[in-house]
Scaffold this active site. Structure first.
Site: not given
Ligand code: CAA
Length: 390
Positions: A79, A111, A233
């Site tokens: 991609e 992916c 994945h």
């Molecule tokens: N210590 C330990 N853990 C902590 C922490 C700390 N101090 N602070 C936060 N966390 C944890 C949170 O509790 C959360 O855990 P859970 O999900 O288990 O509850 C984790 O860290 C992430 O925190 P947030 O949800 O607040 O993180 P975020 O909103 O900043 O972003 C994300 C996370 C949404 C994955 C972001 O990185 C993102 O958008 N990534 C790209 C999209 C993606 O990867 N999606 C996955 C499915 S899609 C797919 O698989 C296709 C692909 O390849 C893209």
């Protein structure tokens, strides 16, 4: 006839960022990235690597002269394609010196592309048992500096040969697939960075897994206790764990423990590379095979592929006798050991360095990149690739 993975290898660029340092620079608790997201290091692609060179370097690490003669189909899942018309497969075909009587195409569905490639390869080998198919999954995950997705970037490629001599893993045929038109993650043609609805993408990933797992059980008559491990994945290493946890209650304690332990092993490489989109599931498989010493022939590995947008597939494979002899554990250890850390400032500079978009020529410094196959520049709107070994 058995059909499956005869060889598997991977390539990732020579530089990476430490996730604790990235967290500090972004004013985030380091544990959020290392535990909450589950990433320790993130591979960074220098300007001299693109999806073609990453794939070609991965392919170069596995093919020999017999493969060069027998490969008659190259499927490039990506991609991060570099051209709207010409496939990355055609460049790789030349760069690694394959027999001219081969098909070469690019497959796109986020992916999921490499999984589609593997299933097409299986069909091709079923009709042509002497053939070998080179399947590539190659990507650079880019969300942008200081974005929520930044901690889930990465770069790398996996190359596999699919044949009727599956020395590593025979692919079974209880595949279950699912498509639904959703906007969880996408990259419009004008953007070099992905757009994502992060929380929604996480939910959809789990929903897709749950749906295909239910149908897989009915179709195959198999259950969790039949799986030595399930590889996922891995956009980040916590993601597959979230999905696995939703079904673990179905299994007795002993199976739960094994699946959780093997899940951790299957994430070791991904934890230090980041998301490589199409290759990510297969990097996880490689991580399991190369880091779990007591895996036995006959063990069944579940495989969950997810490509946003979205297509998901659950399938399985069975490990073959002496499969470990056909892995390149030493080579992959060396690839990791010789990588160099870059500072956050250097990473940001590299991230912002892009090829001209106005048709101008550019010559790149390829001496800094130790990869055998590199992008040396652009001349007359044509990317110039060099195989330093030929
Ligand atoms: N210590 C330990 N853990 C902590 C922490 C700390 N101090 N602070 C936060 N966390 C944890 C949170 O509790 C959360 O855990 P859970 O999900 O288990 O509850 C984790 O860290 C992430 O925190 P947030 O949800 O607040 O993180 P975020 O909103 O900043 O972003 C994300 C996370 C949404 C994955 C972001 O990185 C993102 O958008 N990534 C790209 C999209 C993606 O990867 N999606 C996955 C499915 S899609 C797919 O698989 C296709 C692909 O390849 C893209």
């Amino acid at each position: 006839m058995k059909i499956g993975i005869e060889k598997i290898g991977f390539y990732t660029p020579h530089i990476y960022v430490d996730m604790e340092k990235l967290a500090e620079a972004r004013g985030v608790e380091p544990a959020k990235f290392t535990i909450g997201i589950g990433q320790s290091q993130m591979a960074v692609a220098p300007i001299t690597q693109d999806s073609v060179t990453l794939a070609a370097n991965a392919a170069l690490s596995i093919i020999d002269d017999e493969d060069r003669e027998k490969i008659d189909f190259v499927i490039f899942g990506s991609e991060s394609g570099i051209d709207h018309s010409k496939s990355g497969a055609v460049y790789v075909h030349r760069l690694v010196g394959l027999n001219p009587h081969a098909r070469a195409v690019e497959v796109k569905q986020a992916c999921y592309g490499a999984t589609a490639g593997i299933q097409m390869a299986k069909g091709h080998v079923a009709l042509n048992p002497e053939s070998k198919v080179l399947v590539l999954g190659s990507d650079i995950a880019r969300y942008g500096l200081d974005t929520p997705g930044e901690s889930t970037q990465g770069a790398g490629a996996v190359a596999m040969i699919i044949s009727a001599n599956p020395r590593i893993m025979e692919l079974e045929s209880h595949n279950v697939y699912l498509t639904n038109d959703i906007m969880d993650f996408w990259r419009p043609i004008y953007s070099d960075k992905a757009f994502v609805d992060g929380k929604f993408s996480n939910e959809q990933y789990i929903l897709f897994f749950n749906k295909v797992w239910e149908v897989y059980k009915e179709k195959s008559g198999l259950e969790l206790s039949d799986m030595e491990a399930i590889c996922y994945h891995l956009p980040y290493t916590k993601m597959g764990l979230k999905a696995l946890r939703t079904v673990l209650e179905e299994a007795p304690e002993v199976d739960r423990e094994r699946l959780l332990e093997n899940y951790q092993v299957s994430t070791l490489y991904n934890r230090n590379v980041g998301n490589i989109y199409t290759g990510s599931l297969y990097l996880s498989l490689l991580s399991l095979l190369e880091n779990k010493d007591d895996l036995k022939e006959g063990a069944r590995i579940g495989m969950f592929s997810y490509g946003s947008g979205a297509v998901g597939e659950l399938f399985s494979g069975v490990l073959q006798p002496n499969f470990r002899e056909h892995l390149n554990i030493e080579g992959h250890n060396k690839l990791f050991d010789t990588r160099k850390e870059v500072s956050i400032e250097e990473y940001e500079q590299i991230f912002n360095e892009t090829l001209p978009e106005d048709g101008a020529d550019i010559e790149l410094d390829i001496d800094k990149d130790p990869a055998p196959i590199v992008l040396s520049g652009v001349v007359d709107n044509k990317r110039q690739y060099v195989n330093k070994r030929s």
